[in-house]
Design an enzyme around this catalytic site. Structure first.
Site, mmCIF file in Angstrom:
data_model
loop_
_atom_site.group_PDB
_atom_site.id
_atom_site.type_symbol
_atom_site.label_atom_id
_atom_site.label_comp_id
_atom_site.label_asym_id
_atom_site.label_seq_id
_atom_site.Cartn_x
_atom_site.Cartn_y
_atom_site.Cartn_z
ATOM 1 N N ASP A 13 0.763 -1.175 -0.055
ATOM 2 C CA ASP A 13 -0.294 0.214 0.107
ATOM 3 C C ASP A 13 0.864 1.360 -0.362
ATOM 4 O O ASP A 13 0.113 2.860 0.349
ATOM 5 C CB ASP A 13 -1.245 0.230 1.067
ATOM 6 C CG ASP A 13 -2.254 -1.074 1.234
ATOM 7 O OD1 ASP A 13 -2.526 -1.609 0.364
ATOM 8 O OD2 ASP A 13 -1.429 -1.674 2.696
ATOM 9 N N HIS A 41 -4.027 -1.052 -6.592
ATOM 10 C CA HIS A 41 -3.170 0.690 -7.008
ATOM 11 C C HIS A 41 -4.320 0.679 -7.371
ATOM 12 O O HIS A 41 -5.128 0.524 -7.375
ATOM 13 C CB HIS A 41 -2.682 -0.039 -8.018
ATOM 14 C CG HIS A 41 -1.318 -0.802 -7.624
ATOM 15 N ND1 HIS A 41 -0.635 -0.971 -6.619
ATOM 16 C CD2 HIS A 41 -0.726 -2.055 -8.636
ATOM 17 C CE1 HIS A 41 0.098 -1.656 -6.502
ATOM 18 N NE2 HIS A 41 -0.062 -2.415 -8.393
ATOM 19 N N LYS A 141 0.081 -25.091 -5.556
ATOM 20 C CA LYS A 141 1.414 -24.647 -6.306
ATOM 21 C C LYS A 141 2.344 -25.625 -5.845
ATOM 22 O O LYS A 141 2.950 -26.283 -6.685
ATOM 23 C CB LYS A 141 1.859 -23.229 -7.081
ATOM 24 C CG LYS A 141 2.524 -23.318 -7.811
ATOM 25 C CD LYS A 141 2.976 -21.646 -7.455
ATOM 26 C CE LYS A 141 4.441 -21.875 -8.495
ATOM 27 N NZ LYS A 141 4.309 -20.391 -8.811
ATOM 28 N N ARG A 301 -10.651 -2.889 3.981
ATOM 29 C CA ARG A 301 -9.890 -2.372 5.298
ATOM 30 C C ARG A 301 -9.062 -1.648 5.839
ATOM 31 O O ARG A 301 -8.587 -0.809 4.698
ATOM 32 C CB ARG A 301 -9.145 -3.937 5.638
ATOM 33 C CG ARG A 301 -10.104 -5.036 5.336
ATOM 34 C CD ARG A 301 -9.133 -6.595 6.147
ATOM 35 N NE ARG A 301 -8.160 -6.631 4.853
ATOM 36 C CZ ARG A 301 -7.143 -7.181 5.853
ATOM 37 N NH1 ARG A 301 -7.187 -8.362 5.897
ATOM 38 N NH2 ARG A 301 -6.288 -7.991 4.227
#
Length: 423
Positions: A13, A41, A141, A301
């Protein structure tokens, strides 16, 4: 050819998308290497706001090709929704300017359902994930049970793998697992033909881009302190968010790296659980949160807030080898009488040499701060370095001296133009 890498230097962020947007006009290819649609973004350009989650933000620039690399976990509904949103906002040819590695692992709604159940199991020790299926997809994975984009184009293989995954999770969770496999299979039947035009073999694609001496801009997701190996484990993401993750996720020639830029917020924020030594849960933290509009692009959030932690940034620089820094949101500090930065962690008066892996040790550590007088003047939309108040320049110069890396860009507001570039 120039390869420029943009990485988050804290807990995410930091405002990486804005610098990507500024540098993208000089790039022929903008690429993402890791993470998924848990990233976010926000970019203000062309008179409106754009939100990016899975897609590279180079799509804002109409001359830039974009690529989602092998290290990304790929959630198909988010991919199509974001493309539609950008198209609806008038961005040109977005469908023609994005390709995806066929080696990407697929995030399914099964992974999303399991993500929530895994967090419930942890109880008070919850990681605070976005519950978007990222962790379970990376777990599959690495357990070699995952589903890659290439598998989607073989319907029988795709169904076999998905049913096998579902059976394993059903044994673990029983009726707690709320998931309709037939609905997901039907959805992928409708996706399959449309997806085919975006899928590409990544190694030859990236080899071609590099042999043609393309200018390549690599957009990091999340940040160093969320890296699975070097972040604040286990309170981190499930991918490699470091420079090494960029190189492997995009098969880049490391000898061709031109610039590695660490993006640093002028204070510190993080979301989710985990250690945050400079967090302020009182008036100052609330003020940073409100002035900085600190709530997530992806989740909404509210972010935890505190003073800039230079111990974290220096640790980050020692792993990512930044050649330059972008300091963002300087204007958020304009009204503070006193500004503090963390410069050391100490236990019994002895300074820790680096950010510790031992969470117990971290809990014991005392944070040592340096205080600066606030400049208490507006820096919003300043365009040159010497437009900034002297006290703001002193703050900036202390940071770059402490880290040992030049601060080349300084963010002074949310608009694209509110960015000082220093020679």
């Amino acid at each position: 050819m120039a390869i420029t890498v943009i990485l988050g230097a804290q807990w995410g962020d930091e405002g990486k998308g804005k610098l990507t947007d500024i540098l993208a006009p000089n790039a022929q290819l903008c690429a993402r290497s890791a993470g998924g649609h848990n990233a976010g973004h926000s970019i203000f350009a062309n008179g409106q706001s754009y939100s990016f989650h899975l897609l590279p933000s180079g799509l804002i620039n109409p001359s830039t090709m974009n690529f989602i690399g092998t290290g990304v976990v790929f959630y198909v509904p988010s991919f199509f929704k974001e493309l539609k949103d950008l198209d609806d906002k008038g961005l040109l040819n977005v469908h023609e300017r994005i390709l995806v590695s066929d080696r990407c692992h697929i995030v399914t709604d099964l992974h999303v359902a399991v993500d929530g159940l895994e967090e419930q199991e942890l109880g008070a020790r919850q990681v605070g994930t976005t519950r978007k299926g990222i962790g379970p997809t990376y777990a599959c994975k690495h357990a070699r049970s995952g589903i890659r984009l290439a598998d989607v184009f073989n319907p029988e293989l795709f169904e076999f793998k998905l049913r096998q995954l579902e059976q394993g999770y059903r044994k673990r969770y029983g009726d707690l697992l709320q998931y309709d496999i037939d609905e997901e299979l039907q959805r992928f039947n409708s996706y399959r033909s449309e997806l085919a035009k975006y899928a590409v073999e990544p190694i030859s694609f990236m080899q071609s881009a590099q042999s043609k001496n393309m200018n390549i801009l690599c957009e990091g997701a999340n940040a160093l302190m969320l890296d699975i190996d070097y972040g604040s484990y286990p309170y981190c993401t499930s991918s490699n968010t470091t420079l090494s993750g960029i190189i492997s996720g995009l098969t880049l020639n490391p000898k061709s790296l031109d610039e590695v830029i660490g993006v640093v917020k002028a204070y510190t924020t993080r979301v989710g659980a985990g250690a945050f030594k400079t967090e302020d849960t009182g008036e100052m933290g609330t003020k940073l949160q409100e002035r900085g509009r600190e709530w997530g692009t992806t989740t909404g959030r509210r972010r935890r807030c505190g003073w800039l932690d230079l111990v974290v940034v220096k640790y980050s620089a020692s792993i990512n080898f930044y050649t330059a820094l972008n300091l963002t949101k300087l204007d958020v500090l304009d009204d503070f009488e006193t500004i503090k930065v963390a410069v050391a962690y100490k236990i019994d008066g002895e300074e820790l040499m680096s950010y510790p892996a031992d969470l117990g040790l971290l809990d014991q550590a005392e944070v040592i701060y340096k205080e600066f007088p606030g400049w208490q003047k507006s820096t919003t939309n300043c365009r040159t370095y010497y437009d900034l108040p002297l006290k703001a320049r002193n703050y900036i110069e202390y940071i770059e001296k402490f880290i040992g890396v030049k601060i080349k860009w300084i963010g002074t507001g949310p608009d694209r133009e509110a960015m000082i570039t220093r020679a």
